[in-house]
Design a protein around this motif. Structure first.
Motif, PDB file in Angstrom:
ATOM      1  N   ALA A   1      -1.005  -8.030  80.294  1.00  0.00           N
ATOM      2  CA  ALA A   1      -0.936  -8.022  78.832  1.00  0.00           C
ATOM      3  C   ALA A   1      -2.129  -8.800  78.285  1.00  0.00           C
ATOM      4  O   ALA A   1      -2.519  -9.826  78.831  1.00  0.00           O
ATOM      5  N   ASP A   2      -2.707  -8.290  77.208  1.00  0.00           N
ATOM      6  CA  ASP A   2      -3.905  -8.936  76.688  1.00  0.00           C
ATOM      7  C   ASP A   2      -3.779  -9.343  75.214  1.00  0.00           C
ATOM      8  O   ASP A   2      -4.771  -9.688  74.580  1.00  0.00           O
ATOM      9  N   CYS A   3      -2.570  -9.321  74.671  1.00  0.00           N
ATOM     10  CA  CYS A   3      -2.358  -9.814  73.321  1.00  0.00           C
ATOM     11  C   CYS A   3      -0.873 -10.133  73.131  1.00  0.00           C
ATOM     12  O   CYS A   3      -0.048  -9.790  73.978  1.00  0.00           O
ATOM     13  N   LYS A   4      -0.602 -10.818  72.017  1.00  0.00           N
ATOM     14  CA  LYS A   4       0.776 -11.161  71.670  1.00  0.00           C
ATOM     15  C   LYS A   4       1.056 -10.677  70.258  1.00  0.00           C
ATOM     16  O   LYS A   4       0.204 -10.791  69.377  1.00  0.00           O
ATOM     17  N   VAL A   5       2.254 -10.150  70.074  1.00  0.00           N
ATOM     18  CA  VAL A   5       2.728  -9.814  68.741  1.00  0.00           C
ATOM     19  C   VAL A   5       3.910 -10.735  68.471  1.00  0.00           C
ATOM     20  O   VAL A   5       4.877 -10.749  69.235  1.00  0.00           O
ATOM     21  N   VAL A   6       3.795 -11.542  67.410  1.00  0.00           N
ATOM     22  CA  VAL A   6       4.837 -12.493  67.057  1.00  0.00           C
ATOM     23  C   VAL A   6       5.548 -11.960  65.826  1.00  0.00           C
ATOM     24  O   VAL A   6       4.929 -11.719  64.791  1.00  0.00           O
ATOM     25  N   CYS A   7       6.849 -11.774  65.972  1.00  0.00           N
ATOM     26  CA  CYS A   7       7.669 -11.242  64.893  1.00  0.00           C
ATOM     27  C   CYS A   7       8.867 -12.164  64.720  1.00  0.00           C
ATOM     28  O   CYS A   7       9.727 -12.248  65.606  1.00  0.00           O
ATOM     29  N   LYS A   8       8.864 -12.877  63.593  1.00  0.00           N
ATOM     30  CA  LYS A   8       9.887 -13.889  63.314  1.00  0.00           C
ATOM     31  C   LYS A   8       9.918 -14.895  64.455  1.00  0.00           C
ATOM     32  O   LYS A   8       8.947 -15.578  64.692  1.00  0.00           O
ATOM     33  N   ASN A   9      10.996 -14.978  65.200  1.00  0.00           N
ATOM     34  CA  ASN A   9      11.074 -15.993  66.261  1.00  0.00           C
ATOM     35  C   ASN A   9      10.897 -15.397  67.650  1.00  0.00           C
ATOM     36  O   ASN A   9      11.211 -16.036  68.641  1.00  0.00           O
TER      37      ASN A   9
END
Length: 79
Positions: free
Chosen positions: A33-41
């Motif tokens: 994985a080469d990125c993060k998606v942060v959604c709420k918690n």
């Protein structure tokens, strides 16, 4: 590599099935994985190539040169 030595040799895997299985494994394995998606918690480890290919929004964000591109983290607060 499969070597065929006669009629008892295994058949090569069906390319369509093995590719689909590979994609499932890619989605489940965050090693590359080469990125993060942060959604709420919640934080999701993602693959930019898949996000960008499947969604114009992600493509625009990651090609924009914004901080998200550099940090490789996208905050989705409005969802």
């Amino acid at each position: 590599m499969l070597v065929f030595r006669g009629p008892e040799s295994p058949l090569p895997p069906d390319p369509k099935v093995s590719f689909a299985d590979d994609l499932v494994q890619i989605m489940q394995d965050t090693s590359y994985a080469d990125c993060k998606v942060v959604c709420k918690n919640r934080t999701f480890q993602c693959h930019r190539i898949i996000l960008c290919k499947r969604c114009e929004y992600f493509r625009a964000v990651f090609e924009s040169g914004l901080d998200e591109t550099i940090e490789k983290q996208l905050l989705m607060e409005d969802i």
